[in-house]
Write an enzyme that holds these catalytic residues in place. Structure first.
Site, PDB file in Angstrom:
ATOM      1  N   GLU A   1       0.745  -1.418  -0.032  1.00 17.95           N
ATOM      2  CA  GLU A   1      -0.082   0.066  -0.166  1.00 17.95           C
ATOM      3  C   GLU A   1       0.840   1.101   0.013  1.00 17.95           C
ATOM      4  O   GLU A   1       0.330   2.242  -0.222  1.00 17.95           O
ATOM      5  CB  GLU A   1      -1.009   0.180   1.202  1.00 17.95           C
ATOM      6  CG  GLU A   1      -2.496  -0.102   0.749  1.00 17.95           C
ATOM      7  CD  GLU A   1      -3.208  -0.061   2.148  1.00 17.95           C
ATOM      8  OE1 GLU A   1      -4.382  -0.811   1.948  1.00 17.95           O
ATOM      9  OE2 GLU A   1      -3.211   0.590   2.992  1.00 17.95           O
TER      10      GLU A   1
ATOM     11  N   HIS B   1       6.724 -26.437  -3.628  1.00 18.93           N
ATOM     12  CA  HIS B   1       5.697 -27.782  -3.947  1.00 18.93           C
ATOM     13  C   HIS B   1       4.859 -27.097  -4.971  1.00 18.93           C
ATOM     14  O   HIS B   1       3.703 -27.736  -5.530  1.00 18.93           O
ATOM     15  CB  HIS B   1       5.337 -28.717  -3.144  1.00 18.93           C
ATOM     16  CG  HIS B   1       6.638 -29.315  -2.371  1.00 18.93           C
ATOM     17  ND1 HIS B   1       7.031 -30.656  -2.898  1.00 18.93           N
ATOM     18  CD2 HIS B   1       7.373 -28.921  -1.691  1.00 18.93           C
ATOM     19  CE1 HIS B   1       8.005 -30.938  -2.133  1.00 18.93           C
ATOM     20  NE2 HIS B   1       8.038 -29.887  -1.216  1.00 18.93           N
TER      21      HIS B   1
ATOM     22  N   LYS C   1     -13.717   1.313  -3.514  1.00 17.67           N
ATOM     23  CA  LYS C   1     -14.864   1.684  -2.464  1.00 17.67           C
ATOM     24  C   LYS C   1     -16.024   2.554  -3.135  1.00 17.67           C
ATOM     25  O   LYS C   1     -17.075   2.206  -2.972  1.00 17.67           O
ATOM     26  CB  LYS C   1     -14.125   2.506  -1.451  1.00 17.67           C
ATOM     27  CG  LYS C   1     -13.386   1.674  -0.422  1.00 17.67           C
ATOM     28  CD  LYS C   1     -12.879   2.588   0.886  1.00 17.67           C
ATOM     29  CE  LYS C   1     -12.022   1.576   1.630  1.00 17.67           C
ATOM     30  NZ  LYS C   1     -11.313   2.567   2.902  1.00 17.67           N
TER      31      LYS C   1
END
Ligand code: PA5
Length: 427
Positions: A283, A304, A418
């Site tokens: 961020e 893996h 948002k």
């Protein structure tokens, strides 16, 4: 206290590239220390360590201990910087199978109704002796209005009020001093409140009540955690070469086309710490079309799944290993039953030594695969070293992101999802 080995990655750079990046990182450190960079009003996370508030730490410690000793379930309701730090420290330091204090559950970090429904059912389920679970809820939101957290808080708060006569004592709120819907609820109901300082951004807030209360409830010494952070603050105020060199290296690699930094560790306890770093850096640095995408892998597990790509895929990767030099509880490989599993050559060896060899082998192979690697070393895993590592990555984030010419302390891009979400929800 925290050491960084950048030599394996340094060889991917010419002297000129490194020296140029070093001057940018040196300026980044100056800007941070002298508050001359963008977003300098958000440097409260440094002040917390410059002038520690030991009364607050003691108060949180006392409350944490009280909850630790008396409650069955403690729910942390928050998202992003409002829960990742606590989760990182708890997962790093609380043994997974040793019963010690309340069960710590997390909510408010997504919007799954199925999860919340199941959580409520679990909370209602009586204990083995038939008695009711004692529950405390800690809602954490700096803005006091984040949808994921607010929705979960609505559900959990209602539940606590319906189930407990002393509901008001069972809800603790951690938020800004004023403003936000949460403060209105606190004023109306009289819930206990802890303040998130206005000059500390969410992702830098683990050493405020945001992280300290849940960590104390988990039975971890927040005094030692804080002390570790303060000592590393002092060490790095004296000499921050390790931070500047690491930031220079990462910046120069970025300029050469490295776009992904995989934070990894061979200690599974540090996986959540990697996620905290992922948010702290992600961020902070991912702006203006710049930044290295931070991601997390747990080794040897993810060898893996991702090992093939790391060894042999697109060469735009960089790896950061969090290494614990000395681990505590030792377990050795026992003698075998009689079925011949082919592991007798390891009999008597400590698991840590096997794990370390797997780590060294992986580093060797990935270096041969042309992956630049940095190793960050903690001498051992305890509250002090984790506190030191927290501050190390906080200052590193500030210095590195300043060296890119970006404000580390805002997150304008987060608003875009948002806006779109609220429009679709008809707000
Ligand atoms: O670092 C940040 O600012 C964010 O990750 C916030 O912590 C996150 O969005 C949660 O915000 P709030 O604490 O306001 O609910």
């Amino acid at each position: 206290m925290i050491k960084a080995n950048i030599s394996r990655a340094r060889k991917f750079l010419t002297d000129q590239e490194y020296i140029h990046a070093h001057s940018l990182a040196t300026k980044g450190l100056d800007d941070l220390r002298h508050r001359t960079g963008p977003g300098s009003a958000w440097l409260g996370w440094r002040d917390l360590l410059e002038k520690p508030d030991s009364d607050l730490v003691a108060q949180l410690n006392q409350l944490g201990k009280k909850i630790h000793d008396s409650v069955d379930v403690f729910i942390v309701c928050g998202i992003g910087g409002s829960y990742l730090g606590a989760k990182a420290v708890i997962d790093a330091l609380k043994p997974p199978f040793t019963p010690n204090g309340p069960e710590i559950l997390f909510a408010g970090y997504h919007m799954s109704g199925a999860y919340l429904k199941d959580l409520l059912q679990y909370l209602k389920m009586p204990k083995a002796d038939g008695s009711k679970k004692s529950i405390v809820l800690n809602v954490i939101s700096k803005s006091g209005s984040t949808l994921e957290t607010a929705l979960s808080f609505r559900v959990l708060r209602k539940f606590i009020h319906e189930e407990f006569e002393d509901a008001v004592e069972r809800i603790i709120c951690t938020t800004s001093e004023r403003g936000g819907v949460l403060n209105e609820v606190i004023d109306k109901e009289g819930y206990q409140k802890f303040i998130i300082p206005s000059d500390v951004g969410g992702r830098f807030s683990v050493l405020t009540p945001v992280g300290l209360l849940p960590i104390a409830v988990a039975g971890i010494s927040i005094e030692e955690l804080f002390e570790g952070a303060v000592s590393n603050y002092k060490i790095l105020e004296e000499n921050a070469d390790v931070v500047v060199e690491y930031a220079a290296l990462r910046n120069a690699l970025h300029s050469k086309g490295i776009t992904i930094d995989i934070f990894t560790s061979f200690e599974p306890e540090l996986l959540s710490f990697g996620r905290w770093i992922q948010q702290l850096l992600g961020e902070s640095e991912g702006k203006d079309g710049k930044g290295i995408f931070p991601t997390v892998a747990g080794f040897s597990t993810d060898l893996h799944s991702l090992g093939q790509f790391i060894q042999d895929g697109t060469r735009s990767l960089f790896e950061t290993f969090l290494v614990v030099d000395q681990v505590g509880a030792q377990l050795s490989v026992p003698s075998s039953l009689d079925f011949g599993d082919g592991l007798d050559y390891l009999e008597g060896d400590f698991f840590h030594s096997i794990n370390s060899k797997a780590e060294s082998g992986t580093i060797e192979a990935h270096c041969e695969g042309q992956v630049p690697i940095v190793t960050i070393h903690l001498s051992e895993l305890n509250a002090k070293s984790v506190g030191a590592l927290i501050y190390f990555y906080q200052i590193f984030t500030g210095v590195f992101v300043y060296s890119l010419g970006i404000n580390p302390f805002n997150q304008p891009g987060v608003e875009d999802y948002k806006k779109a979400m609220y429009r679709l929800l008809g707000k």
